[in-house]
Design a protein around this motif. Structure first.
Motif, PDB file in Angstrom:
ATOM      1  N   VAL A   1       3.045   9.717   0.013  1.00 59.78           N
ATOM      2  CA  VAL A   1       2.769   9.463   1.534  1.00 59.78           C
ATOM      3  C   VAL A   1       4.077  10.321   2.132  1.00 59.78           C
ATOM      4  O   VAL A   1       3.771  10.698   3.177  1.00 59.78           O
TER       5      VAL A   1
ATOM      6  N   LYS B   1      -0.361   9.338  12.015  1.00 58.53           N
ATOM      7  CA  LYS B   1      -1.043   8.121  11.300  1.00 58.53           C
ATOM      8  C   LYS B   1      -0.115   7.510  10.184  1.00 58.53           C
ATOM      9  O   LYS B   1      -0.168   6.291   9.851  1.00 58.53           O
ATOM     10  N   ILE B   2       1.011   8.099   9.677  1.00 59.05           N
ATOM     11  CA  ILE B   2       1.864   7.513   8.757  1.00 59.05           C
ATOM     12  C   ILE B   2       2.418   6.255   9.719  1.00 59.05           C
ATOM     13  O   ILE B   2       2.867   5.065   9.088  1.00 59.05           O
TER      14      ILE B   2
ATOM     15  N   GLN C   1       1.240   4.979  12.084  1.00 62.53           N
ATOM     16  CA  GLN C   1       0.444   3.861  12.434  1.00 62.53           C
ATOM     17  C   GLN C   1       0.066   2.871  10.839  1.00 62.53           C
ATOM     18  O   GLN C   1      -0.258   1.704  11.157  1.00 62.53           O
ATOM     19  N   ILE C   2       0.296   3.775   9.931  1.00 65.45           N
ATOM     20  CA  ILE C   2       0.400   2.810   8.744  1.00 65.45           C
ATOM     21  C   ILE C   2       1.367   1.533   8.719  1.00 65.45           C
ATOM     22  O   ILE C   2       1.347   0.714   8.208  1.00 65.45           O
TER      23      ILE C   2
ATOM     24  N   ALA D   1       0.421  -1.076  10.688  1.00 64.43           N
ATOM     25  CA  ALA D   1      -0.509  -2.120  10.080  1.00 64.43           C
ATOM     26  C   ALA D   1       0.292  -2.729   8.919  1.00 64.43           C
ATOM     27  O   ALA D   1      -0.156  -3.874   8.461  1.00 64.43           O
ATOM     28  N   LEU D   2       1.314  -2.290   8.657  1.00 65.96           N
ATOM     29  CA  LEU D   2       2.145  -2.997   7.642  1.00 65.96           C
ATOM     30  C   LEU D   2       3.113  -3.969   8.060  1.00 65.96           C
ATOM     31  O   LEU D   2       3.706  -4.629   7.288  1.00 65.96           O
ATOM     32  N   GLY D   3       3.058  -3.996   9.316  1.00 65.46           N
ATOM     33  CA  GLY D   3       4.068  -4.935  10.181  1.00 65.46           C
ATOM     34  C   GLY D   3       5.303  -4.604  10.298  1.00 65.46           C
ATOM     35  O   GLY D   3       6.149  -5.460  10.824  1.00 65.46           O
TER      36      GLY D   3
ATOM     37  N   TYR E   1       9.078   1.071   2.892  1.00 70.37           N
ATOM     38  CA  TYR E   1       8.230  -0.046   2.663  1.00 70.37           C
ATOM     39  C   TYR E   1       7.476  -0.304   1.593  1.00 70.37           C
ATOM     40  O   TYR E   1       7.355  -1.045   0.716  1.00 70.37           O
ATOM     41  N   LEU E   2       6.816   0.871   1.206  1.00 70.91           N
ATOM     42  CA  LEU E   2       5.923   0.884   0.098  1.00 70.91           C
ATOM     43  C   LEU E   2       6.628   1.023  -1.164  1.00 70.91           C
ATOM     44  O   LEU E   2       6.038   0.261  -2.017  1.00 70.91           O
TER      45      LEU E   2
END
Lengths: 101, 93
Positions: B5, B15-16, B18-19, B22-24, B36-37
């Protein structure tokens, strides 16, 4: 098993979202899947009998499948496939940890 | 996957982020999303490459095989052998 398959699903949806073949229709599914899997996966790993978490993971996995079915995947899966074949690493683990921490 | 990533992020920065949303993440920067990932992997005890027995001597062979995989062509960033080896090297502590 839960962690590995959950991270495979998360990798599916992230790669579909950033794929060169991504589209708005798939992006909706991809983003929804990211949220579902991210929230449910740690719960399901910690509490394997949590039915809601399991249900959310399944839904997220299906939505991720919808997304990558059209948008395909990316580098994480490209690396994971030889890790699977050459070193017999479970696919979800190879995707999640393919590039370490 | 976190470092993939990170590798791709310069070619799809929005987009990253936006990910990250989505991950909060409250502040969904690229670095925060990647971190986070990586933290999620640790939280659910996903082993890293070293723990899986992958060694530096294996990187070239893995990278050569990876280049033959179809998903390479839909990755947001064009990938060369040296890129894959570099990404794998980031995993070696």
């Amino acid at each position: 098993m839960t962690a590995a398959t959950g991270m495979d699903a998360l990798t599916h949806t992230i790669e579909a979202y950033i794929s060169v073949l991504a589209s708005p229709l798939n992006d909706v599914n991809a983003l929804n899947a990211i949220s579902l899997i991210n929230n449910a996966l740690p719960i399901a790993v910690a509490n394997p009998n949590d039915q809601q978490a399991r249900s959310d993971l399944m839904l997220g996995s299906v939505l991720a499948g919808f997304a990558f079915n059209c948008a395909i995947l990316g580098l994480a899966h490209a690396i994971a496939h030889p890790l699977d074949a050459m070193f017999h690493i479970p696919h979800g683990v190879a995707n999640a940890g393919s590039c370490g921490f | 996957m976190p470092e993939v990533v990170g590798f791709n992020a310069p070619y799809c920065p929005q987009k990253i982020k936006q990910i990250g949303v989505a991950l909060g993440l409250v502040d969904p920067t690229i670095n925060a999303t990647v971190d986070y990932l990586a933290a999620l992997n640790k939280k659910i005890s996903i082993p890293n490459l070293v723990e899986l027995g992958i060694e530096v001597q294996h990187f070239s062979a893995i990278a050569q095989e990876a280049l033959k995989e179809a998903p390479i062509y839909t990755n947001p960033r064009q990938v060369e052998l040296k890129d894959i080896v570099a990404v794998l090297e980031k995993s070696a502590p």
